[in-house]
Scaffold this motif. Structure first.
Motif, mmCIF file in Angstrom:
data_model
loop_
_atom_site.group_PDB
_atom_site.id
_atom_site.type_symbol
_atom_site.label_atom_id
_atom_site.label_comp_id
_atom_site.label_asym_id
_atom_site.label_seq_id
_atom_site.Cartn_x
_atom_site.Cartn_y
_atom_site.Cartn_z
ATOM 1 N N ARG A 48 -38.418 0.223 15.514
ATOM 2 C CA ARG A 48 -38.759 -0.724 16.311
ATOM 3 C C ARG A 48 -40.506 -1.217 16.209
ATOM 4 N NH1 ARG A 48 -42.389 1.359 19.587
ATOM 5 N NH2 ARG A 48 -42.627 3.522 18.907
ATOM 6 N N ILE A 49 -41.179 -0.493 16.022
ATOM 7 C CA ILE A 49 -42.677 -1.248 15.570
ATOM 8 C C ILE A 49 -42.548 -2.585 14.293
ATOM 9 C CG2 ILE A 49 -44.898 -1.048 13.705
ATOM 10 C CD1 ILE A 49 -44.499 2.218 15.421
ATOM 11 N N ALA A 50 -41.403 -2.235 13.049
ATOM 12 C CA ALA A 50 -41.377 -3.619 12.853
ATOM 13 C C ALA A 50 -40.142 -5.368 13.910
ATOM 14 C CB ALA A 50 -40.169 -2.825 11.366
ATOM 15 N N LYS A 51 -39.505 -4.543 14.372
ATOM 16 C CA LYS A 51 -38.410 -5.641 15.345
ATOM 17 C C LYS A 51 -39.855 -6.112 16.130
ATOM 18 C CE LYS A 51 -34.807 -4.896 16.642
ATOM 19 N NZ LYS A 51 -33.741 -4.356 17.131
ATOM 20 N N GLU A 52 -40.775 -5.029 17.104
ATOM 21 C CA GLU A 52 -41.876 -5.407 17.910
ATOM 22 C C GLU A 52 -42.862 -6.921 16.854
ATOM 23 O OE1 GLU A 52 -43.969 -2.827 19.599
ATOM 24 O OE2 GLU A 52 -42.148 -1.677 20.552
ATOM 25 N N ILE A 53 -43.629 -5.850 15.686
ATOM 26 C CA ILE A 53 -44.212 -6.575 15.328
ATOM 27 C C ILE A 53 -43.047 -7.977 14.723
ATOM 28 C CG2 ILE A 53 -45.877 -6.500 12.654
ATOM 29 C CD1 ILE A 53 -46.293 -4.161 13.364
ATOM 30 N N LYS A 54 -42.536 -8.473 13.910
ATOM 31 C CA LYS A 54 -42.214 -9.378 13.284
ATOM 32 C C LYS A 54 -41.921 -10.788 14.724
ATOM 33 C CE LYS A 54 -37.409 -9.587 13.871
ATOM 34 N NZ LYS A 54 -35.902 -9.228 13.246
ATOM 35 N N ASN A 55 -42.227 -9.992 15.902
ATOM 36 C CA ASN A 55 -42.418 -11.109 16.803
ATOM 37 C C ASN A 55 -43.102 -11.884 16.590
ATOM 38 O OD1 ASN A 55 -39.675 -10.672 18.045
ATOM 39 N ND2 ASN A 55 -40.472 -9.625 19.449
ATOM 40 N N ASN A 56 -44.416 -11.444 16.205
ATOM 41 C CA ASN A 56 -46.099 -11.815 16.330
ATOM 42 C C ASN A 56 -46.064 -12.673 15.191
ATOM 43 O OD1 ASN A 56 -46.632 -10.475 18.110
ATOM 44 N ND2 ASN A 56 -47.332 -8.748 16.695
#
Length: 135
Positions: free
Chosen positions: A69-77
């Motif tokens: 979940r964290i990797a997916k959220e950060i990827k958007n940045n």
């Protein structure tokens, strides 16, 4: 997951002629330590935390789902940085595959002798992906 396998199945115990467990800790977490993510964790505190690791705890907290979940959220940045986005996608894949492996191990039973767990670096060069097979 490695600590749980070591603690519950008594596997992965063979000492490496190349690296001690402390050296492996430094190699895996050196960059995160420099970035203070998570807050500076010493090898001693890591050792204490992993001494009692069990699959039941891993399943309950499912850290792999959190990492995914964290990797997916950060990827958007990092949509403007394809290299970082690709790195985060690789981490996301490792977390996803390890979450599935953890599910299989917990469902089948870690002590099932037909269950074989190995690790490969097919998705990321530094973070292993668990491969679960029945023999």
């Amino acid at each position: 997951m490695l600590a749980s396998l070591r603690n519950e199945l008594q596997v992965l115990q063979s000492p490496s002629p190349f690296n001690t467990e402390h050296e492996k800790f430094v190699q895996h977490f050196e960059l995160l330590q420099k970035a203070c993510i998570p807050d500076h964790v010493t090898y001693q505190s890591f050792k204490e935390c992993t001494t009692y690791a069990r699959f039941s705890t891993l399943v309950m907290y499912n850290y792999f789902k959190d990492a995914q979940r964290i990797a997916k959220e950060i990827k958007n940045n990092f949509s403007n940085d394809p290299e970082r986005a690709a790195e985060l996608r690789s981490l996301e894949q490792v977390a996803e595959h390890n979450s599935v492996a953890l599910s299989i191990i917990s469902r089948v039973g870690a002590l099932d002798p037909s269950l074989k767990v190995s690790f490969e670096f097919s998705h990321h060069p530094y973070f292993a992906t668990a491969v679960v097979k029945r023999s």
